[in-house]
Design an enzyme around this catalytic site. Structure first.
Site, PDB file in Angstrom:
ATOM      1  N   ASP A  87      22.826  58.031  23.617  1.00 11.38           N
ATOM      2  CA  ASP A  87      21.871  57.134  22.965  1.00 11.38           C
ATOM      3  C   ASP A  87      22.635  55.984  22.284  1.00 11.38           C
ATOM      4  OD1 ASP A  87      19.361  56.343  22.014  1.00 11.38           O
ATOM      5  OD2 ASP A  87      19.530  57.558  20.186  1.00 11.38           O
ATOM      6  N   SER A 263      13.515  60.556  14.348  1.00  6.80           N
ATOM      7  CA  SER A 263      13.054  60.688  12.960  1.00  6.80           C
ATOM      8  C   SER A 263      12.086  61.862  12.770  1.00  6.80           C
ATOM      9  CB  SER A 263      12.368  59.401  12.504  1.00  6.80           C
ATOM     10  OG  SER A 263      13.295  58.348  12.499  1.00  6.80           O
TER      11      SER A 263
END
Ligand code: G3H
Ligand code: 13P
Ligand code: ZN
Length: 315
Positions: A87, A263
């Site tokens: 990522d 998140s």
């Protein structure tokens, strides 16, 4: 099945009008929660590690934990396609390291550079990755700073330009493209009503080859139950807000094949651990609170895969 690239997953997702969840991994409980949820839903899944996650867990631990998850799925007869993805790779070197160590997909994030530099960097990674059978995600447009209260002209400048997207994909040969259509990273995405620029998303899709896979970063929905739970048990997350699930479901039917979630995992984990610490202060066995955190992550991801992204039974 072992680790797979994202190529076939995306082809099928684009044609089928659904998205694959790409979930950030940092430790064992997170890997287990995600993989158990995906396996039980019979869904393909992308496990993604940022450079800081690789540094935190250690590359060998990370890789071996994922191999363990694959082996366990096989033993249980729940073999699903799993891709291991870097990522936000910041430069060629980190992408090369991950490709050399067995990642099946990498992101080169050149979005902070001017267009021509982004093209050159992405092309260099694509050339190396494709020689090794690895898929490449690139990014065009800027996610951060797109806020409701920024005036239209200013905020438009941050969104991905459809014409540039077409030229970028043609010149770099990247396999998927992360686009800026109103999302942002973290737990504070919108000051006003959450909204995405589906008009821009549509134009990007139209400008690209048919069924070209798009990626949505910053796509956590920031479930209010977790925000409230965190705040109730001593946390401080005032006004945390995410992309609503109806917006995510709509995007997954419009060419978005990969939806990034980090998140929400942090929130599920923190909320459940805070609850244990507050309600049972006598608990000091990490298996107790980390076990509850793992269950909560699994529940949240099952719901996302089955009810929002639509990838259940697509393994
Ligand atoms: O987009 C960034 C991801 O949430 C990863 O964050 O670099 O703190 O691991 P991290
Ligand atoms: P969130 O902060 O919305 O979870 O986004 C994660 C992400 O985009 C990882 O690349
Ligand atoms: Zn991201």
């Amino acid at each position: 099945m072992g680790l797979v690239t994202t190529r076939e997953m995306f082809e099928r997702a684009a044609k089928g009008g659904y998205a694959i969840g790409a979930f950030n991994v940092n430790n064992m409980e997170i890997v287990q929660g995600i993989v158990e949820a995906a396996a039980e839903a019979n869904s393909p899944v992308i496990l993604q590690a940022s450079s800081s996650a690789i540094k935190y867990a250690g590359p060998t631990y990370l890789k071996k934990m994922i191999e363990a998850a694959i082996e366990i799925n096989k033993e249980k007869g729940m073999d699903i396609p799993i891709a291991l993805h870097l990522d936000h790779g910041a430069d060629f070197e980190i992408c090369k390291e991950c490709i050399d160590s067995g990642f099946t997909s990498v992101m080169i994030d050149g979005s902070k550079y001017p267009f021509e530099e982004n093209v050159a960097l992405t092309k260099k990674v694509v050339d190396y990755a494709h020689m090794h059978g690895v898929s490449v995600e690139a990014e065009l447009g800027k996610l951060a700073g797109v806020e409701d209260d920024v005036n239209v002209a200013e905020s438009d400048a941050n969104y991905t330009d459809p014409k540039e997207a077409a030229e970028f994909v043609r010149r770099t040969g990247c396999d998927s493209l992360a686009v800026a259509v109103g999302t942002s990273h973290g737990a504070y995405k919108f000051k006003g009503e959450p909204r995405l620029r589906f008009d821009i998303l549509e134009k990007i899709s139209e400008a690209l080859p048919e069924n070209y896979p798009l990626v949505l970063h910053g796509a956590s929905s920031v479930p209010q139950e977790y925000v409230e739970m965190c705040n109730k048990y001593g946390g401080k997350l005032p006004g945390a807000r995410g992309v609503t699930e109806d917006l995510l479901a709509r995007a997954s039917k419009m060419g978005v094949c990969k939806i990034n979630v980090d998140s929400d995992i942090r929130l599920a984990m923190t909320a459940s651990i805070r609850k244990v610490f507050t309600e049972t202060p006598e608990v000091f066995d990490p298996r107790n609170y980390l076990g509850k955190a793992r269950e909560e992550i699994k529940k949240m991801i099952s719901h996302r895969i089955i009810d929002v992204f639509g990838s259940q039974n697509k393994a």
